[in-house]
Enzyme design. Structure first.
Site, PDB file in Angstrom:
ATOM      1  CG  ASP A 109      -9.017  -2.797  -4.210  1.00  0.00           C
ATOM      2  OD1 ASP A 109      -8.438  -2.214  -3.281  1.00  0.00           O
ATOM      3  OD2 ASP A 109      -9.829  -3.720  -4.022  1.00  0.00           O
ATOM      4  NE  ARG A 151      -4.349  -1.250   0.319  1.00  0.00           N
ATOM      5  CZ  ARG A 151      -5.388  -1.187   1.143  1.00  0.00           C
ATOM      6  NH1 ARG A 151      -5.437  -0.253   2.057  1.00  0.00           N
ATOM      7  NH2 ARG A 151      -6.372  -2.039   1.037  1.00  0.00           N
TER       8      ARG A 151
END
Ligand code: CP3
Length: 343
Positions: free
Chosen positions: A75, A25
């Protein structure tokens, strides 16, 4: 002269010290430049499906910190979205989907799967051109079990009870769902590699909530299927498996899936991490909250990983994604400590 991408070398078993580093991330809300791009883009999914924006936010942490690897901005839930399931992200609530019913599984529409995901492939292609040549480019997908948990519950839950109930109550449809996700995820990774990804990582964020039998059937077997599919086409591309929370089952997972490297969460004890590392590369596993707090908590956590795992193939990373609260100066001091380390 052959180009050195040290993350690739380490994932194949080479020891490099100080170890290469990237953060799960690493493109995200802890960066002001990310928040700025997000504001102008509208929704999170608009960023994922717009190659200009996705390339920009992927490059932001590379420019700022010079990480050794870059992970394409997207994602795990674009896979069910590309199968026609609806998907929204609401501020502070995470992903929202309409829960899938058992009878809908056989109707999932795979016709336009790759067309729907073509912006991701375009992002990967552009990234390979724009990244520094020595930076490893990582493609990724979610593992079938973790993706299925969101498709079934329609949102995040603490223990994935809806998906576990679905699996016990509708075993035929559940198996069909996992098989479909495994096959399509394999193809999805292959397309990312064709577009320029050097490495792929499969995130199984919820593998820790299953009993032994379900872990083998829902996590290990679909992952083995993905590994076979990718290897048949790209035998030399390293595959990182990240079965978060797998605990004492990390060994089984590696043995039966054949992944090149294991992503370790921060609960894995050092002696177990060392044993796993004797069989191949490991990636991890700093508690992301040490990065939030900084100071001694951070220094000790980083030091322990460098001391315990620095003598073998290690890609330094967090044990899960960086949180929006992590101060940039703490990321900087962590990098200073890693890059200045001497054996
Ligand atoms: O920089 C990178 O690591 C690449 C991008 C990436 C994102 N999600 C971007 C993202 C990656 C690799 C993921 C994986 C992902 N997505 C996982 C597996 C890893 C994990 O964290 O367990 C899961 C379970 C998801 C599903 C998902 N996406 C959730 C649960 C959430 C909400 C939580 C949150 O942090 O808001 C997301 C949203 C999401 N995915 C964001 C980002 C940057 C935040 C959304 C925003 O910017 O508004």
């Amino acid at each position: 002269m052959a180009l050195k991408r040290i993350v690739v070398d380490v994932l194949k078993g080479e020891t490099v010290f100080p170890p290469p580093v990237w953060l799960m991330r690493q493109a995200g809300r802890y960066l002001p430049e990310y928040r700025e791009t997000r504001k102008s883009a509208g929704s999170f999914l608009d960023v994922c499906y717009n190659p200009d924006l996705a390339v920009e936010v992927t490059l932001q942490p590379i420019r700022r910190f010079g990480f050794d690897a870059s992970i394409v901005f997207s994602d795990i839930l674009v896979v069910p979205h590309a199968l026609g399931r609806d998907l929204r992200f609401e501020e502070g609530r995470g992903p929202l989907m309409t829960p899938i019913e058992p009878w809908e599984v056989e109707r999932l529409d795979r016709e336009t799967f790759h067309v729907n995901l073509s912006p991701v492939y375009e992002t990967v292609r552009r990234l390979r051109q724009e990244l520094p040549p020595e930076t490893t480019l990582i493609g990724f997908c979610g593992a079938p079990w973790t993706v299925a948990t969101y498709m079934i519950a329609g949102h995040g839950t603490p223990d994935q009870a809806p998906a576990r109930l679905f699996a016990y109550q509708h075993p035929v449809q559940f198996a069909e769902l996992l098989n479909l996700l495994a096959d399509l995820s394999g193809e999805y990774l292959i397309r990312q590699i064709e577009a320029g990804a050097d490495v792929v990582q499969v995130f199984d964020s919820w593998s820790g909530v299953l009993d032994e039998a379900c872990f083998e059937t829902f996590c290990v077997q679909p992952m083995a299927r993905i590994v076979r599919c990718v290897r048949a086409r790209f035998p030399d591309v390293p595959i990182i498996g990240f079965p978060k929370g797998a605990g004492c089952r990390y060994e089984t997972y590696r043995g039966l899936t054949g992944v090149d490297a294991l992503g370790l969460d921060w609960t894995v004890p050092m002696h177990q991490a060392q044993r796993l590392q004797a069989g191949g590369a490991v990636q991890g596993n700093l508690d992301p909250l040490r990065l939030v707090v900084g100071g001694r908590a951070l220094e000790e956590g980083v030091g322990r990983i460098l001391d315990g795992l620095g003598d073998g193939p290690l890609v330094f990373n967090l044990g899960h994604g960086i949180t929006p609260q992590a101060p940039i100066v703490h990321v900087e001091s962590m990098l200073q400590q890693i890059r200045g380390a001497r054996r």
